[in-house]
Design an enzyme around this catalytic site. Structure first.
Site, PDB file in Angstrom:
ATOM      1  N   LYS A 139       0.859  -1.203   0.000  1.00 27.61           N
ATOM      2  CA  LYS A 139       0.000   0.000   0.000  1.00 27.61           C
ATOM      3  C   LYS A 139       0.888   1.243   0.000  1.00 27.61           C
ATOM      4  O   LYS A 139       0.686   2.164  -0.782  1.00 27.61           O
ATOM      5  CB  LYS A 139      -0.869   0.014   1.241  1.00 27.61           C
ATOM      6  CG  LYS A 139      -1.520   1.382   1.537  1.00 27.61           C
ATOM      7  CD  LYS A 139      -2.394   1.381   2.768  1.00 27.61           C
ATOM      8  CE  LYS A 139      -1.640   1.625   4.029  1.00 27.61           C
ATOM      9  NZ  LYS A 139      -1.291   3.016   4.321  1.00 27.61           N
ATOM     10  N   ASN A 140       1.921   1.232   0.847  1.00 22.41           N
ATOM     11  CA  ASN A 140       2.720   2.446   1.044  1.00 22.41           C
ATOM     12  C   ASN A 140       3.725   2.679  -0.065  1.00 22.41           C
ATOM     13  O   ASN A 140       4.413   3.698  -0.085  1.00 22.41           O
ATOM     14  CB  ASN A 140       3.407   2.410   2.413  1.00 22.41           C
ATOM     15  CG  ASN A 140       2.389   2.543   3.534  1.00 22.41           C
ATOM     16  OD1 ASN A 140       1.226   2.882   3.280  1.00 22.41           O
ATOM     17  ND2 ASN A 140       2.786   2.220   4.739  1.00 22.41           N
ATOM     18  N   ARG A 193      -5.857  11.020   4.471  1.00 23.76           N
ATOM     19  CA  ARG A 193      -4.978  12.145   4.825  1.00 23.76           C
ATOM     20  C   ARG A 193      -3.626  12.017   4.149  1.00 23.76           C
ATOM     21  O   ARG A 193      -2.960  13.011   3.892  1.00 23.76           O
ATOM     22  CB  ARG A 193      -4.818  12.295   6.329  1.00 23.76           C
ATOM     23  CG  ARG A 193      -3.971  11.259   6.979  1.00 23.76           C
ATOM     24  CD  ARG A 193      -3.201  11.742   8.157  1.00 23.76           C
ATOM     25  NE  ARG A 193      -2.296  12.825   7.913  1.00 23.76           N
ATOM     26  CZ  ARG A 193      -1.102  12.719   7.309  1.00 23.76           C
ATOM     27  NH1 ARG A 193      -0.726  11.569   6.822  1.00 23.76           N
ATOM     28  NH2 ARG A 193      -0.324  13.769   7.184  1.00 23.76           N
ATOM     29  N   CYS A 240      -4.840  12.324  12.250  1.00 32.09           N
ATOM     30  CA  CYS A 240      -5.642  11.106  12.055  1.00 32.09           C
ATOM     31  C   CYS A 240      -5.651  10.388  13.396  1.00 32.09           C
ATOM     32  O   CYS A 240      -5.195  10.898  14.413  1.00 32.09           O
ATOM     33  CB  CYS A 240      -5.041  10.240  10.955  1.00 32.09           C
ATOM     34  SG  CYS A 240      -3.542   9.399  11.471  1.00 32.09           S
ATOM     35  N   PRO A 285       1.861  16.289  11.296  1.00 30.76           N
ATOM     36  CA  PRO A 285       2.220  17.580  10.697  1.00 30.76           C
ATOM     37  C   PRO A 285       2.881  17.386   9.329  1.00 30.76           C
ATOM     38  O   PRO A 285       3.381  16.291   9.030  1.00 30.76           O
ATOM     39  CB  PRO A 285       3.203  18.178  11.696  1.00 30.76           C
ATOM     40  CG  PRO A 285       3.752  17.018  12.434  1.00 30.76           C
ATOM     41  CD  PRO A 285       2.660  16.012  12.504  1.00 30.76           C
ATOM     42  N   ILE A 286       2.867  18.427   8.514  1.00 26.16           N
ATOM     43  CA  ILE A 286       3.533  18.340   7.197  1.00 26.16           C
ATOM     44  C   ILE A 286       4.520  19.485   7.013  1.00 26.16           C
ATOM     45  O   ILE A 286       4.852  19.863   5.880  1.00 26.16           O
ATOM     46  CB  ILE A 286       2.494  18.322   6.047  1.00 26.16           C
ATOM     47  CG1 ILE A 286       1.644  19.597   6.045  1.00 26.16           C
ATOM     48  CG2 ILE A 286       1.623  17.074   6.101  1.00 26.16           C
ATOM     49  CD1 ILE A 286       0.829  19.775   4.769  1.00 26.16           C
ATOM     50  N   ASP A 287       5.042  19.991   8.122  1.00 25.02           N
ATOM     51  CA  ASP A 287       6.002  21.110   8.034  1.00 25.02           C
ATOM     52  C   ASP A 287       7.232  20.755   7.199  1.00 25.02           C
ATOM     53  O   ASP A 287       7.726  21.579   6.416  1.00 25.02           O
ATOM     54  CB  ASP A 287       6.417  21.548   9.438  1.00 25.02           C
ATOM     55  CG  ASP A 287       6.970  20.381  10.263  1.00 25.02           C
ATOM     56  OD1 ASP A 287       6.303  19.327  10.305  1.00 25.02           O
ATOM     57  OD2 ASP A 287       8.068  20.510  10.814  1.00 25.02           O
ATOM     58  N   LEU A 288       7.693  19.517   7.302  1.00 25.32           N
ATOM     59  CA  LEU A 288       8.891  19.128   6.536  1.00 25.32           C
ATOM     60  C   LEU A 288       8.597  19.151   5.033  1.00 25.32           C
ATOM     61  O   LEU A 288       9.437  19.538   4.215  1.00 25.32           O
ATOM     62  CB  LEU A 288       9.366  17.736   6.969  1.00 25.32           C
ATOM     63  CG  LEU A 288       9.790  17.593   8.435  1.00 25.32           C
ATOM     64  CD1 LEU A 288      10.152  16.147   8.745  1.00 25.32           C
ATOM     65  CD2 LEU A 288      10.939  18.528   8.770  1.00 25.32           C
ATOM     66  N   ASP A 322       4.519   0.424  12.043  1.00 24.11           N
ATOM     67  CA  ASP A 322       3.265  -0.151  11.540  1.00 24.11           C
ATOM     68  C   ASP A 322       3.047  -1.578  12.012  1.00 24.11           C
ATOM     69  O   ASP A 322       1.943  -2.096  11.884  1.00 24.11           O
ATOM     70  CB  ASP A 322       3.241  -0.121   9.999  1.00 24.11           C
ATOM     71  CG  ASP A 322       3.235   1.294   9.468  1.00 24.11           C
ATOM     72  OD1 ASP A 322       3.517   1.484   8.271  1.00 24.11           O
ATOM     73  OD2 ASP A 322       2.961   2.219  10.259  1.00 24.11           O
ATOM     74  N   ILE A 379       7.636   6.832  17.023  1.00 24.93           N
ATOM     75  CA  ILE A 379       7.320   7.557  15.789  1.00 24.93           C
ATOM     76  C   ILE A 379       6.044   8.383  15.910  1.00 24.93           C
ATOM     77  O   ILE A 379       6.020   9.570  15.606  1.00 24.93           O
ATOM     78  CB  ILE A 379       7.189   6.566  14.594  1.00 24.93           C
ATOM     79  CG1 ILE A 379       8.436   5.691  14.465  1.00 24.93           C
ATOM     80  CG2 ILE A 379       6.880   7.334  13.306  1.00 24.93           C
ATOM     81  CD1 ILE A 379       9.697   6.420  14.036  1.00 24.93           C
ATOM     82  N   ARG A 416      -8.646  -0.323   4.501  1.00 29.52           N
ATOM     83  CA  ARG A 416      -7.780   0.696   3.888  1.00 29.52           C
ATOM     84  C   ARG A 416      -6.437   0.077   3.493  1.00 29.52           C
ATOM     85  O   ARG A 416      -5.800   0.490   2.533  1.00 29.52           O
ATOM     86  CB  ARG A 416      -7.511   1.825   4.884  1.00 29.52           C
ATOM     87  CG  ARG A 416      -8.627   2.810   5.100  1.00 29.52           C
ATOM     88  CD  ARG A 416      -8.155   3.965   5.959  1.00 29.52           C
ATOM     89  NE  ARG A 416      -6.813   4.341   5.590  1.00 29.52           N
ATOM     90  CZ  ARG A 416      -5.836   4.617   6.467  1.00 29.52           C
ATOM     91  NH1 ARG A 416      -6.079   4.568   7.764  1.00 29.52           N
ATOM     92  NH2 ARG A 416      -4.637   4.960   6.065  1.00 29.52           N
TER      93      ARG A 416
END
Ligand code: EPZ
Length: 434
Positions: A22-23, A92, A116, A122-125, A306, A328, A398
């Site tokens: 999936k990833n 997301r 989630c 966050p998505i600052d990076l 995961d 993480i 998912r």
């Protein structure tokens, strides 16, 4: 609400294939946007997250069709540069489209992904990296707008954390930037290497994927290609935990054992026998599992976050106490509240969980909190005495393709009770997987 109903206490035996990752499939599908023609992606798992990604591609103007595990994306004509809120809320991790839309259109607009079940995410990076590549980034009214009308320019981008998504977005955006980009402290997951392989087969020039420093030499444009997605190492380790907890003996085919280094070490410490060859793993669970002193989740090649939940479920019936430290994500123990309903003895203190193994756990009615937590509840159900009902299965669907079919093929007693009362749909056969 769909429910998985499991009667526990049966040993898993036999062999099964493992779905495509999936990833890996999600970022590859997203960057198919840059191919400007028909890209063919094989071994693409049948998952709701993949369908959500296909819907975003269709919204952007691509034609997307699926025949079993083969997805074709035609990105010859693109008509939009935004992801509507409704589609972002479906998944997301759609933030992975940012680099592709920006590189294709010179502009990208998406709603702030938000958090989630497992954390704030966050998505600052990601955004700092887009700025370093020359984009103007605005965050307004719950939306993020990135603009680079003159295109992107290569840059040196040190990451304060080896973020998988940020590494992927940078690789994709930089693939058609002017000049060279160097990602320092890049994520090293196998999915990063698979994405680099896809991009390079489209004409990109990426070196160092899988190591801490990745170099991307920008090219004028990418072209269509065909690619086979790597096997899903997380799904593989999940089914290994299912086999181990039932004292079973299962062979997993079409996987890459080298991707499961730390997990194999944990299964062996728990008393499992592991036999590997280049494309398969056979796991044999002991009569009773041993506890594992300490599992600390880390970025690859460390123990994957995961797999923390599925392994915790397995250890609820081990002999002795096991400790898990989740480094993480800040909220990845939500499933433990449900595991306790089986009679598991688990204490949580911040990022640490202490599992005091018990001889027997008992079937319970439980609710899936998130994707991997749901897998953990299914594993507990397989080990439990009696019947377990795992509800709200949409989280599980998912990331796991027809888990009830895979587990039933390994002798588990499980059925999926769909909302309308129907039993399980049959997934595509193994031969269609290629
Ligand atoms: C990917 O998420 C995976 N998702 C996750 O799998 C996986 O758990 C995670 O990598 C870690 O391996 C997909 O590939 C679709 P990160 P991602 O960016 O990219 C912080 C599953 O179950 N961070 O490596 O979102 C973040 O808060 C899912 O299949 C920032 O601070 O993971 C987290 O603490 C769950 N700022 C850590 O880094 C950023 O800009 C890891 O995040 C980005 C991340």
């Amino acid at each position: 609400m769909n429910v998985y109903e499991i009667r526990g206490g049966r040993r898993l035996t036999g062999e099964c294939g493992v779905q495509g990752s999936k990833n890996s499939a999600l970022p590859i599908l997203a960057c198919a946007l840059l191919c400007g023609g028909e890209a063919v992606i094989r071994n693409c798992p049948v998952l709701t997250d993949v369908e959500a990604t296909a819907n975003i591609l269709r919204h952007l103007g691509c034609r997307v069709r699926r025949e079993a595990h083969v997805v074709t994306v035609d990105s010859a004509v693109i008509g939009a540069d935004d992801i509507p809120d409704a589609l972002m809320r479906e998944m997301r991790s759609s933030v992975i489209f940012l680099g592709a839309i920006l590189a294709r259109n010179g502009r990208a607009s998406l709603s702030t992904p938000g958090g989630c079940e497992i954390g704030l995410r966050p998505i600052d990076l990601h955004l700092d990296a887009m700025r370093k590549l020359g984009a103007e980034v605005r965050e307004e009214f719950g939306r993020i707008v990135c603009e680079a009308p003159k295109g992107l320019t290569g840059a040196k981008i040190p990451l304060s954390f080896p973020s998988v998504g940020a590494t992927e977005n940078i690789m994709i955006a930089a693939s058609c930037a002017k000049g060279v980009t160097q990602i320092v402290n890049a994520a090293r997951e196998p999915e990063i290497s698979d994405l680099a392989d896809f991009l390079n087969s489209c004409g990109a020039r990426i070196a160092g994927a899988g190591e801490g420093s990745i170099t991307v030499e920008g090219v004028a444009r990418l072209h269509p290609t065909e690619h086979t997605v790597i096997p899903d190492r997380i799904a593989a380790a999940t089914y290994m935990a299912a086999a181990a907890v039932t004292g079973g003996r299962v062979r997993l085919n079409s996987i890459i054992p080298a991707h499961l280094g730390p997990e194999i070490g944990v299964f062996e410490e728990a008393g499992c026998k592991i036999e590997t060859d280049c494309r398969s793993i056979r796991i044999t669970g002991p009569e009773r599992l041993r506890s594992v002193k300490l599992i600390r989740t880390m970025p690859y090649p460390g123990f994957p976050t995961d797999i923390q939940a599925p392994v915790a479920a397995m250890l609820t019936v081990a002999d002795g106490a096991s400790v898990i430290i989740e480094t993480i994500f800040e909220n990845r123990f939500k499933y433990i509240g449900e595991l306790v309903r089986f009679g598991a003895k688990i204490r949580v203190d911040g990022r640490m969980a202490v599992i005091d193994g018990v001889k027997t756990i008992y079937g319970a009615n439980v609710v899936t909190p998130d994707l991997r937590g749901g897998a953990a509840l299914m594993i507990a159900g397989l080990a439990a005495e009696g019947v377990t009902r795992v509800s709200d299965s949409r989280h599980i669907e998912r990331g796991y393709e027809a888990p009830e079919t895979v587990l039933r093929g390994l002798s588990a007693e499980i059925k999926r009770i769909a909302e309308d009362g129907k039993t399980d749909p049959e997934p595509p056969t193994e031969t269609e997987r290629r």
